[in-house]
Design a protein around this motif. Structure first.
Motif, mmCIF file in Angstrom:
data_model
loop_
_atom_site.group_PDB
_atom_site.id
_atom_site.type_symbol
_atom_site.label_atom_id
_atom_site.label_comp_id
_atom_site.label_asym_id
_atom_site.label_seq_id
_atom_site.Cartn_x
_atom_site.Cartn_y
_atom_site.Cartn_z
ATOM 1 N N GLY A 279 0.973 -1.305 0.096
ATOM 2 C CA GLY A 279 -0.146 -0.090 0.019
ATOM 3 C C GLY A 279 0.949 1.331 -0.049
ATOM 4 N N LEU A 280 2.034 1.134 -0.420
ATOM 5 C CA LEU A 280 2.989 2.462 -0.230
ATOM 6 C C LEU A 280 2.241 3.589 -1.322
ATOM 7 C CD1 LEU A 280 6.490 0.909 -0.777
ATOM 8 C CD2 LEU A 280 5.406 2.161 0.997
ATOM 9 N N ASP A 281 1.267 3.303 -2.324
ATOM 10 C CA ASP A 281 0.949 4.255 -2.987
ATOM 11 C C ASP A 281 0.066 4.986 -2.404
ATOM 12 O OD1 ASP A 281 2.247 3.513 -5.217
ATOM 13 O OD2 ASP A 281 0.663 2.523 -6.093
ATOM 14 N N ALA A 282 -0.640 4.660 -1.155
ATOM 15 C CA ALA A 282 -1.583 5.304 -0.307
ATOM 16 C C ALA A 282 -0.740 6.180 0.590
ATOM 17 C CB ALA A 282 -2.482 4.104 0.406
ATOM 18 N N VAL A 283 0.550 6.164 0.439
ATOM 19 C CA VAL A 283 1.069 7.088 1.631
ATOM 20 C C VAL A 283 1.237 8.515 0.828
ATOM 21 C CG1 VAL A 283 3.212 7.428 2.710
ATOM 22 C CG2 VAL A 283 2.411 5.391 2.575
ATOM 23 N N PRO A 284 0.774 9.495 1.790
ATOM 24 C CA PRO A 284 0.740 10.765 0.958
ATOM 25 C C PRO A 284 2.028 11.375 0.848
ATOM 26 C CG PRO A 284 -0.641 10.925 3.114
ATOM 27 C CD PRO A 284 0.146 9.445 3.147
ATOM 28 N N ALA A 285 2.101 12.026 -0.551
ATOM 29 C CA ALA A 285 3.377 12.575 -1.086
ATOM 30 C C ALA A 285 3.972 13.732 -0.004
ATOM 31 C CB ALA A 285 3.108 13.192 -2.354
#
Length: 452
Positions: free
Chosen positions: A398-404
């Motif tokens: 789920g790394l894509d769900a971590v905010p930029a």
């Protein structure tokens, strides 16, 4: 008067499990659900002048490798559920079967639910019950989960579990002491308190799941409380069925120089840094995974690293290497390649780069850029307002769900947060810091209230 056996509980705080050593009154002892390393059981028996003559398995464990084969190699007779189709030497028992243990008698109670083959063991002096070893059926203030076999079997097993408890266990005397295997901190159990033993009467009166008025209500409550669990659980039932390797004496952790360490890393080994998080933050081998060596080390190793992958460790000079190997083998992680001799200092001296991850004090936390990686039940119980939530076990996928943008990771104390930060750094996120402490520390430092 019936004989009240002496029962010694041996607790694995990291896995949340209890195993038991029972004095049979004739110089022999029974071990119930022993872990892979039975040295504590053997030492406890020796202190009491006992020989472990029998070991009993309540079910095929998903969270640890059984130690019964190790005890069998030392002469113990193992009893286990016949329905488990276990392939290593044992005596298979079914519902109602009994074995004589000196002046005591042990009866197998078919109690499917946590697993299909599950047995509880009722220890009797004559016709009088004196102890119940409930394994993963009735727990202290709770019951065991039923979702570890397959999704389509979760509800049928939940229904079987209620019937097992109501029809087989709650018919026993109220003052009978119950010794569960799973307890507080175990991913195999529903949330419960910190006590390890109970009685039939207490559970009848106070267990919230048993207060459900009917089977449908019980199933609904049970399934609603199920959380996530480590991925290695899907493999260990089969390991315990076919039989783990018997070591006798566990291996030592070999030391590898930088050249040898790089070779095993090039061949696909995972580099696990088990030092305290402050040491990891100050300097670590790039792309290494931080899992601090503590009682909860093994579950997180088993959640984040595949079991077949070789393991290379970075470890401080004063840390317990025997404990590290024990925890790896306890969950079936056999491919222990060794440790990096000289640690990060040797790595840097050889001309290789070293990475850092900043530590942030609770007062300096930016709420809008906080990532909480605790379990969902912990997050709901109280969290920093505006913090994004993503469980550590789900982070890799789920790394894509971590905010930029810059983000500070937090958990209860800092260990899981550093594990998460190291995963993110290995995925080329270099704008990550870790909060030293947890939500309660933030609330004390800021004077603000937690959200729920």
């Amino acid at each position: 008067m019936p004989l009240k056996p002496t029962v010694v509980a041996l607790v694995d705080e990291g896995l949340g499990n209890s195993s038991y050593l029972v004095d049979l009154g004739d110089g022999r002892a029974l071990a119930v659900d022993p872990p892979r390393d039975p040295s504590r059981h053997l030492a406890a028996a020796e202190r009491q002048g006992l020989t472990i003559s029998h070991a009993a398995e309540t079910h095929l464990h998903a969270d640890f490798v059984t130690g019964s084969p190790e005890l069998a190699a030392r002469g113990a007779t193992v009893v286990a559920p016949a329905a488990g189709r276990i392939e290593w030497p044992h005596r298979g028992l079914a519902d109602g079967d009994e074995i004589e243990l000196g002046g005591l008698r042990m009866r197998a109670l078919g109690t499917p639910g946590h697993t299909p083959e599950h047995l509880a063991y009722l220890l009797c002096d004559g016709d009088e019950p004196v102890a119940l070893f409930s394994g993963g059926s009735l727990l202290v203030g709770s019951v065991a989960r039923t979702d570890l076999i397959a999704p389509e079997r979760t509800e049928p097993l939940a229904r079987a579990l209620r019937r097992s408890i109501v029809e087989r266990i709650l018919t026993l005397p109220d003052d009978l002491v119950v010794y569960p295997t799973h307890g507080a901190g175990s991913f195999c159990s529903m949330p419960a308190g910190g006590e390890r033993t109970t009685t039939i009467g207490r559970e009848r009166a106070t267990n919230p799941l048993l207060a459900a008025p009917d089977e449908d209500s019980f199933v609904a409550r049970l399934l609603a409380g199920l959380g996530t669990y480590p991925t290695y659980f899907s493999e260990l039932r089969e390991v315990n069925r076919t039989g783990p390797r018997v070591y006798g004496t566990f291996p030592r952790l070999p030391a590898l120089d930088v050249v040898a360490a790089r070779r095993v890393l090039d061949e696909g080994a995972a580099l696990i840094d088990v030092r305290p998080i402050a040491r990891f933050a100050a300097g670590h081998v790039p792309r290494s995974l931080s899992i601090a060596l503590r009682p909860q080390f093994a579950p997180w190793l088993g959640w984040l690293i595949p079991r077949e992958r070789p393991l290379l460790f970075v470890i401080d000079g004063d840390q317990d290497r025997t404990e590290l190997v024990r925890q790896c083998l306890t969950i079936g992680y056999e491919h222990v390649a060794g440790e990096l001799a000289g640690g990060v200092d040797a790595w840097a001296a050889a001309g290789h780069p070293v990475s850092v991850i900043p530590l942030v004090e609770p007062r300096g936390l930016d709420r809008d850029r906080a990532l909480d990686v605790r379990q969902a039940s912990e997050y709901v119980a109280g969290h920093v307002p505006d913090a994004v939530h993503l469980e550590l076990g789900s982070l890799t996928a789920g790394l894509d769900a971590v905010p930029a943008g810059p983000i500070t990771v937090m958990c209860g104390h800092g260990e899981r947060a550093m594990t998460a930060a190291s995963l993110m750094a290995a995925a080329d996120r270099h704008d990550v810091s870790v909060m030293a402490g947890g939500p309660d520390d933030w609330a004390r430092a800021s004077g603000a209230r937690l959200a729920s």
